[in-house]
Design a protein around this motif. Structure first.
Motif, mmCIF file in Angstrom:
data_model
loop_
_atom_site.group_PDB
_atom_site.id
_atom_site.type_symbol
_atom_site.label_atom_id
_atom_site.label_comp_id
_atom_site.label_asym_id
_atom_site.label_seq_id
_atom_site.Cartn_x
_atom_site.Cartn_y
_atom_site.Cartn_z
ATOM 1 N N LYS A 12 79.087 -55.170 -20.867
ATOM 2 C CA LYS A 12 77.600 -54.813 -20.842
ATOM 3 C C LYS A 12 77.213 -53.376 -21.194
ATOM 4 O O LYS A 12 76.454 -53.128 -21.788
ATOM 5 C CB LYS A 12 77.207 -55.650 -19.601
ATOM 6 C CG LYS A 12 76.948 -56.991 -19.360
ATOM 7 C CD LYS A 12 76.663 -57.540 -18.171
ATOM 8 C CE LYS A 12 76.528 -58.848 -18.094
ATOM 9 N NZ LYS A 12 75.942 -59.594 -16.795
ATOM 10 N N ILE A 13 77.967 -52.520 -20.477
ATOM 11 C CA ILE A 13 77.802 -51.238 -20.616
ATOM 12 C C ILE A 13 77.825 -50.855 -21.953
ATOM 13 O O ILE A 13 77.195 -49.768 -22.503
ATOM 14 C CB ILE A 13 78.582 -50.136 -19.594
ATOM 15 C CG1 ILE A 13 77.966 -50.447 -18.186
ATOM 16 C CG2 ILE A 13 78.763 -49.043 -20.082
ATOM 17 C CD1 ILE A 13 76.733 -49.682 -18.037
ATOM 18 N N GLU A 14 79.106 -51.299 -22.541
ATOM 19 C CA GLU A 14 79.415 -50.944 -23.967
ATOM 20 C C GLU A 14 78.162 -51.242 -24.691
ATOM 21 O O GLU A 14 77.846 -50.668 -25.744
ATOM 22 C CB GLU A 14 80.435 -51.797 -24.438
ATOM 23 C CG GLU A 14 80.906 -51.423 -25.857
ATOM 24 C CD GLU A 14 82.243 -52.016 -26.272
ATOM 25 O OE1 GLU A 14 82.545 -51.765 -27.491
ATOM 26 O OE2 GLU A 14 82.783 -52.906 -25.577
ATOM 27 N N ALA A 15 77.601 -52.677 -24.533
ATOM 28 C CA ALA A 15 76.374 -52.962 -25.494
ATOM 29 C C ALA A 15 75.150 -52.175 -25.270
ATOM 30 O O ALA A 15 74.526 -51.645 -25.953
ATOM 31 C CB ALA A 15 76.116 -54.431 -24.869
ATOM 32 N N LEU B 295 67.235 -52.236 -23.246
ATOM 33 C CA LEU B 295 68.177 -51.888 -22.181
ATOM 34 C C LEU B 295 68.373 -53.283 -21.346
ATOM 35 O O LEU B 295 69.506 -53.776 -21.247
ATOM 36 C CB LEU B 295 67.653 -50.596 -21.409
ATOM 37 C CG LEU B 295 67.901 -49.444 -21.808
ATOM 38 C CD1 LEU B 295 67.278 -48.576 -20.916
ATOM 39 C CD2 LEU B 295 69.194 -48.999 -22.247
ATOM 40 N N VAL B 296 67.214 -53.948 -21.183
ATOM 41 C CA VAL B 296 67.566 -55.354 -20.406
ATOM 42 C C VAL B 296 68.011 -56.179 -21.207
ATOM 43 O O VAL B 296 69.054 -56.983 -20.837
ATOM 44 C CB VAL B 296 65.967 -55.870 -19.972
ATOM 45 C CG1 VAL B 296 66.176 -57.264 -19.338
ATOM 46 C CG2 VAL B 296 65.258 -54.779 -19.053
ATOM 47 N N ASP B 297 67.564 -56.471 -22.485
ATOM 48 C CA ASP B 297 68.287 -57.438 -23.382
ATOM 49 C C ASP B 297 70.075 -57.093 -23.853
ATOM 50 O O ASP B 297 70.460 -57.873 -23.661
ATOM 51 C CB ASP B 297 67.735 -57.288 -24.969
ATOM 52 C CG ASP B 297 66.176 -58.038 -24.882
ATOM 53 O OD1 ASP B 297 66.056 -58.639 -23.923
ATOM 54 O OD2 ASP B 297 65.541 -57.456 -25.770
ATOM 55 N N ALA B 298 70.125 -55.804 -23.418
ATOM 56 C CA ALA B 298 71.576 -55.472 -23.841
ATOM 57 C C ALA B 298 72.414 -55.779 -22.429
ATOM 58 O O ALA B 298 73.550 -55.654 -22.314
ATOM 59 C CB ALA B 298 71.755 -53.844 -23.956
ATOM 60 N N GLY B 299 71.680 -55.893 -21.358
ATOM 61 C CA GLY B 299 72.445 -56.059 -20.037
ATOM 62 C C GLY B 299 72.105 -55.333 -18.900
ATOM 63 O O GLY B 299 72.824 -55.481 -17.569
ATOM 64 N N ILE B 300 71.145 -54.492 -19.026
ATOM 65 C CA ILE B 300 70.761 -53.951 -17.666
ATOM 66 C C ILE B 300 70.077 -54.973 -16.975
ATOM 67 O O ILE B 300 69.152 -55.434 -17.424
ATOM 68 C CB ILE B 300 69.775 -52.435 -18.097
ATOM 69 C CG1 ILE B 300 70.355 -51.343 -18.760
ATOM 70 C CG2 ILE B 300 68.984 -52.352 -17.077
ATOM 71 C CD1 ILE B 300 71.557 -50.813 -17.815
ATOM 72 N N ASN B 301 70.432 -54.839 -15.644
ATOM 73 C CA ASN B 301 69.681 -55.755 -14.498
ATOM 74 C C ASN B 301 69.195 -54.989 -13.449
ATOM 75 O O ASN B 301 68.823 -55.539 -12.506
ATOM 76 C CB ASN B 301 70.539 -56.815 -14.080
ATOM 77 C CG ASN B 301 71.737 -56.519 -13.744
ATOM 78 O OD1 ASN B 301 72.126 -55.240 -13.473
ATOM 79 N ND2 ASN B 301 72.802 -57.258 -13.522
ATOM 80 N N ARG B 302 69.089 -53.653 -13.485
ATOM 81 C CA ARG B 302 68.588 -52.839 -12.474
ATOM 82 C C ARG B 302 67.756 -51.710 -12.970
ATOM 83 O O ARG B 302 68.525 -50.757 -13.640
ATOM 84 C CB ARG B 302 69.363 -52.742 -11.304
ATOM 85 C CG ARG B 302 68.847 -52.433 -9.928
ATOM 86 C CD ARG B 302 69.911 -52.239 -8.700
ATOM 87 N NE ARG B 302 70.579 -50.971 -8.861
ATOM 88 C CZ ARG B 302 71.658 -50.791 -8.385
ATOM 89 N NH1 ARG B 302 72.510 -51.828 -7.902
ATOM 90 N NH2 ARG B 302 72.249 -49.471 -8.346
ATOM 91 N N ILE B 303 66.643 -51.228 -12.687
ATOM 92 C CA ILE B 303 66.001 -50.007 -13.041
ATOM 93 C C ILE B 303 65.890 -49.256 -11.601
ATOM 94 O O ILE B 303 65.332 -49.659 -10.712
ATOM 95 C CB ILE B 303 64.640 -50.076 -13.521
ATOM 96 C CG1 ILE B 303 64.774 -51.024 -14.904
ATOM 97 C CG2 ILE B 303 64.016 -48.759 -13.790
ATOM 98 C CD1 ILE B 303 63.287 -51.510 -15.287
#
Length: 229
Positions: free
Chosen positions: A65-68, A126-134
């Motif tokens: 996910k971080i790579e994406a 960022l959310v679409d790429a895998g981020i799940n926490r701001i």
């Protein structure tokens, strides 16, 4: 005898020195300077968090996910110096009810966004790429040094005006500054999301407004001791 004479000489010198010290008339005042500016940058901390029962698999999912996320950030044409990995962790968590270990992997990326018009596009991607926490969004100005200098000058001017006001009725004048103490702090505005406004909007094609950045209050506080003449 010589020792007694030495002690008396030291006491005499000390007493003479004390008599020569004169109290310098002075006034202590505080001053505040404020500069309000619209922020033009934001520092954003976002995290990918994954959980599972197998440590190796949890770490692998997190890395993917971080790579994406990093690939998306690069597509936004941000300079390499404007984003960095801030924190990486993999921690076991024991479930006492099920009597087994779970694992929690997190990676946090800090991003400096120098164009706030790209904020919605960046956060959505960022959310679409895998981020799940701001974790945090802090707004700032690229000209902070300049504005802080202006605020300090305003604070000093206010301090001098105050001193002059106080002594004007005494027939005295404000002389040079003896001491200056800086007690300044800068408060950065945090984001406010206009979710209610979006829900009430009937035009779904209208540009999204998810942010009200407000203004930065750059404040300088000083305490100054002036000699009175």
């Amino acid at each position: 005898m010589k020792k007694a004479l030495l002690i008396l000489s030291v006491l005499f010198i000390t007493m003479s020195y004390g008599q020569e010290v004169k109290q310098v008339p002075q006034i202590n005042v505080s001053g505040e300077g404020k500069v309000k500016v619209a922020p033009d940058e934001a520092t954003i901390a976002v995290t990918v968090e994954t959980k599972g029962t197998d440590a190796k698999n949890v770490k692998k999912q997190n890395d993917e996910k971080i790579e994406a996320v990093i690939k998306f950030i690069k597509k936004m044409n941000l300079a390499p110096s404007d984003f960095k990995t801030q924190r990486v962790s993999l921690n076991p968590q024991y479930d006492y009810e099920k009597k087994k270990h779970n694992y929690n992997a997190t990676q946090t990326i800090e991003i400096l966004l120098k164009d706030l018009s790209k904020y919605d596009e960046l956060m959505g991607g960022l959310v679409d790429a895998g981020i799940n926490r701001i974790d945090n969004v802090t707004f700032q100005s690229s000209k902070m040094v300049q504005y802080e200098s202006e605020a300090r000058k305003l604070a000093m001017k206010e301090a001098k005006v105050k001193a002059e006001d106080y002594v004007s009725v005494l027939g005295q004048k404000v002389g040079r500054a003896m001491t200056i103490s800086d007690n300044s702090q800068t408060n950065y505005p945090q984001p406010r999301y206009a979710s209610m406004k979006l829900m009430e909007s009937s035009d779904m094609s209208a540009p999204r407004e998810t942010l009200a950045v407000g203004e930065i209050n750059i404040t300088a506080n000083v305490t100054v001791s002036f000699i009175l003449e």
